[in-house]
Design a protein around this motif. Structure first.
Motif, PDB file in Angstrom:
ATOM      1  N   LEU A  25      39.267  37.911  34.992  1.00  0.00           N
ATOM      2  CA  LEU A  25      38.889  38.419  36.313  1.00  0.00           C
ATOM      3  C   LEU A  25      39.161  37.396  37.411  1.00  0.00           C
ATOM      4  O   LEU A  25      39.791  37.704  38.427  1.00  0.00           O
ATOM      5  CB  LEU A  25      37.409  38.812  36.337  1.00  0.00           C
ATOM      6  CG  LEU A  25      36.863  39.226  37.694  1.00  0.00           C
ATOM      7  CD1 LEU A  25      37.493  40.534  38.152  1.00  0.00           C
ATOM      8  CD2 LEU A  25      35.356  39.334  37.657  1.00  0.00           C
ATOM      9  N   ARG A  28      42.830  36.732  38.403  1.00  0.00           N
ATOM     10  CA  ARG A  28      43.600  37.753  39.100  1.00  0.00           C
ATOM     11  C   ARG A  28      43.771  37.348  40.562  1.00  0.00           C
ATOM     12  O   ARG A  28      42.886  36.714  41.146  1.00  0.00           O
ATOM     13  CB  ARG A  28      42.900  39.111  39.012  1.00  0.00           C
ATOM     14  CG  ARG A  28      42.884  39.641  37.596  1.00  0.00           C
ATOM     15  CD  ARG A  28      42.148  40.932  37.458  1.00  0.00           C
ATOM     16  NE  ARG A  28      42.212  41.362  36.061  1.00  0.00           N
ATOM     17  CZ  ARG A  28      42.015  42.597  35.656  1.00  0.00           C
ATOM     18  NH1 ARG A  28      41.702  43.536  36.518  1.00  0.00           N
ATOM     19  NH2 ARG A  28      42.111  42.890  34.382  1.00  0.00           N
ATOM     20  N   THR A  29      44.879  37.734  41.142  1.00  0.00           N
ATOM     21  CA  THR A  29      45.146  37.389  42.535  1.00  0.00           C
ATOM     22  C   THR A  29      43.966  37.784  43.412  1.00  0.00           C
ATOM     23  O   THR A  29      43.564  38.941  43.431  1.00  0.00           O
ATOM     24  CB  THR A  29      46.434  38.091  43.013  1.00  0.00           C
ATOM     25  OG1 THR A  29      47.498  37.755  42.135  1.00  0.00           O
ATOM     26  CG2 THR A  29      46.781  37.684  44.432  1.00  0.00           C
ATOM     27  N   TRP A  30      43.394  36.817  44.081  1.00  0.00           N
ATOM     28  CA  TRP A  30      42.275  36.957  44.998  1.00  0.00           C
ATOM     29  C   TRP A  30      40.947  37.321  44.336  1.00  0.00           C
ATOM     30  O   TRP A  30      39.965  37.561  45.029  1.00  0.00           O
ATOM     31  CB  TRP A  30      42.583  37.932  46.143  1.00  0.00           C
ATOM     32  CG  TRP A  30      43.396  37.253  47.198  1.00  0.00           C
ATOM     33  CD1 TRP A  30      44.729  37.413  47.430  1.00  0.00           C
ATOM     34  CD2 TRP A  30      42.948  36.270  48.110  1.00  0.00           C
ATOM     35  NE1 TRP A  30      45.132  36.584  48.432  1.00  0.00           N
ATOM     36  CE2 TRP A  30      44.042  35.871  48.879  1.00  0.00           C
ATOM     37  CE3 TRP A  30      41.715  35.671  48.358  1.00  0.00           C
ATOM     38  CZ2 TRP A  30      43.968  34.914  49.878  1.00  0.00           C
ATOM     39  CZ3 TRP A  30      41.629  34.723  49.359  1.00  0.00           C
ATOM     40  CH2 TRP A  30      42.746  34.352  50.105  1.00  0.00           C
ATOM     41  N   GLY A  31      40.857  37.321  43.005  1.00  0.00           N
ATOM     42  CA  GLY A  31      39.578  37.606  42.347  1.00  0.00           C
ATOM     43  C   GLY A  31      38.512  36.596  42.762  1.00  0.00           C
ATOM     44  O   GLY A  31      37.456  36.957  43.295  1.00  0.00           O
ATOM     45  N   CYS A  52      40.227  36.322  53.994  1.00  0.00           N
ATOM     46  CA  CYS A  52      41.116  36.117  52.846  1.00  0.00           C
ATOM     47  C   CYS A  52      42.569  35.976  53.279  1.00  0.00           C
ATOM     48  O   CYS A  52      43.491  36.463  52.599  1.00  0.00           O
ATOM     49  CB  CYS A  52      40.965  37.273  51.850  1.00  0.00           C
ATOM     50  SG  CYS A  52      39.375  37.354  51.038  1.00  0.00           S
ATOM     51  N   LEU A  59      45.633  45.384  47.919  1.00  0.00           N
ATOM     52  CA  LEU A  59      45.119  44.415  46.952  1.00  0.00           C
ATOM     53  C   LEU A  59      43.629  44.182  47.157  1.00  0.00           C
ATOM     54  O   LEU A  59      42.860  44.124  46.185  1.00  0.00           O
ATOM     55  CB  LEU A  59      45.886  43.092  47.045  1.00  0.00           C
ATOM     56  CG  LEU A  59      45.446  42.000  46.076  1.00  0.00           C
ATOM     57  CD1 LEU A  59      45.521  42.474  44.624  1.00  0.00           C
ATOM     58  CD2 LEU A  59      46.297  40.748  46.269  1.00  0.00           C
ATOM     59  N   THR A  62      41.722  47.092  45.723  1.00  0.00           N
ATOM     60  CA  THR A  62      41.731  47.044  44.258  1.00  0.00           C
ATOM     61  C   THR A  62      40.733  46.027  43.737  1.00  0.00           C
ATOM     62  O   THR A  62      39.930  46.325  42.845  1.00  0.00           O
ATOM     63  CB  THR A  62      43.149  46.703  43.745  1.00  0.00           C
ATOM     64  OG1 THR A  62      44.043  47.736  44.162  1.00  0.00           O
ATOM     65  CG2 THR A  62      43.172  46.581  42.232  1.00  0.00           C
ATOM     66  N   ARG A  63      40.759  44.820  44.295  1.00  0.00           N
ATOM     67  CA  ARG A  63      39.851  43.771  43.819  1.00  0.00           C
ATOM     68  C   ARG A  63      38.401  44.129  44.118  1.00  0.00           C
ATOM     69  O   ARG A  63      37.517  43.883  43.301  1.00  0.00           O
ATOM     70  CB  ARG A  63      40.194  42.423  44.439  1.00  0.00           C
ATOM     71  CG  ARG A  63      41.450  41.806  43.935  1.00  0.00           C
ATOM     72  CD  ARG A  63      41.395  41.478  42.429  1.00  0.00           C
ATOM     73  NE  ARG A  63      42.713  41.123  41.975  1.00  0.00           N
ATOM     74  CZ  ARG A  63      43.557  41.958  41.373  1.00  0.00           C
ATOM     75  NH1 ARG A  63      43.192  43.203  41.101  1.00  0.00           N
ATOM     76  NH2 ARG A  63      44.756  41.564  41.036  1.00  0.00           N
ATOM     77  N   GLU A  66      37.178  46.499  41.548  1.00  0.00           N
ATOM     78  CA  GLU A  66      36.921  45.807  40.282  1.00  0.00           C
ATOM     79  C   GLU A  66      35.619  45.003  40.348  1.00  0.00           C
ATOM     80  O   GLU A  66      34.788  45.084  39.441  1.00  0.00           O
ATOM     81  CB  GLU A  66      38.083  44.866  39.944  1.00  0.00           C
ATOM     82  CG  GLU A  66      39.371  45.564  39.608  1.00  0.00           C
ATOM     83  CD  GLU A  66      40.548  44.629  39.474  1.00  0.00           C
ATOM     84  OE1 GLU A  66      41.587  45.106  38.997  1.00  0.00           O
ATOM     85  OE2 GLU A  66      40.461  43.437  39.847  1.00  0.00           O
ATOM     86  N   LEU A  67      35.456  44.254  41.410  1.00  0.00           N
ATOM     87  CA  LEU A  67      34.265  43.412  41.548  1.00  0.00           C
ATOM     88  C   LEU A  67      33.000  44.251  41.666  1.00  0.00           C
ATOM     89  O   LEU A  67      31.940  43.847  41.172  1.00  0.00           O
ATOM     90  CB  LEU A  67      34.423  42.463  42.739  1.00  0.00           C
ATOM     91  CG  LEU A  67      35.508  41.392  42.568  1.00  0.00           C
ATOM     92  CD1 LEU A  67      35.794  40.704  43.897  1.00  0.00           C
ATOM     93  CD2 LEU A  67      35.114  40.382  41.502  1.00  0.00           C
TER      94      LEU A  67
END
Length: 113
Positions: A25, A28-31, A52, A59, A62-63, A66-67
């Motif tokens: 996690l 991942r890009t920018w996680g 950011c 993106l 998407t993140r 997920e978070l």
């Protein structure tokens, strides 16, 4: 890419060891970057996008999904913010920021010599 859930196959671990799921996690890009930027306080989508370094909206969306699904970020009327779990994770990761500054300073001295 599926959510990195402990106990399921993740990058680097067929068995989904919890630490490997976390590293998947955060890798991942920018996680990690989103968690780091939300440590400054709640932010609307646009505010967070600016924090950011103008991450693409796709993106970032998407993140954030997920978070949120992994219970590290919550959406409130003030905007996105770290959950209790997300805040605890940030407190664990924070010393890495200090260490990285010392490391960068050390490397810059070594390179100059």
């Amino acid at each position: 890419m599926p959510l990195p859930i402990p106990g399921t196959r993740v990058r680097g671990s067929a068995t989904g060891k919890p630490i490997m799921a976390l590293l998947d996690l955060l890798g991942r890009t920018w996680g990690l970057g989103i968690i780091w930027n939300l440590s400054e306080g709640p932010a609307t989508f646009r505010e967070l996008q600016q924090r950011c370094e103008k991450i693409s909206p796709t993106l970032l969306n998407t993140r954030l999904k997920e978070l949120k699904a992994l219970q590290l970020v919550e959406l409130h009327k003030e905007g996105y913010q770290l959950s209790t779990l997300g805040t605890h994770l940030f407190e664990i990761v924070l010393p890495l920021g200090d260490w990285s500054k010392q490391w960068a300073n050390h490397l810059s001295k070594e390179v100059l010599q």
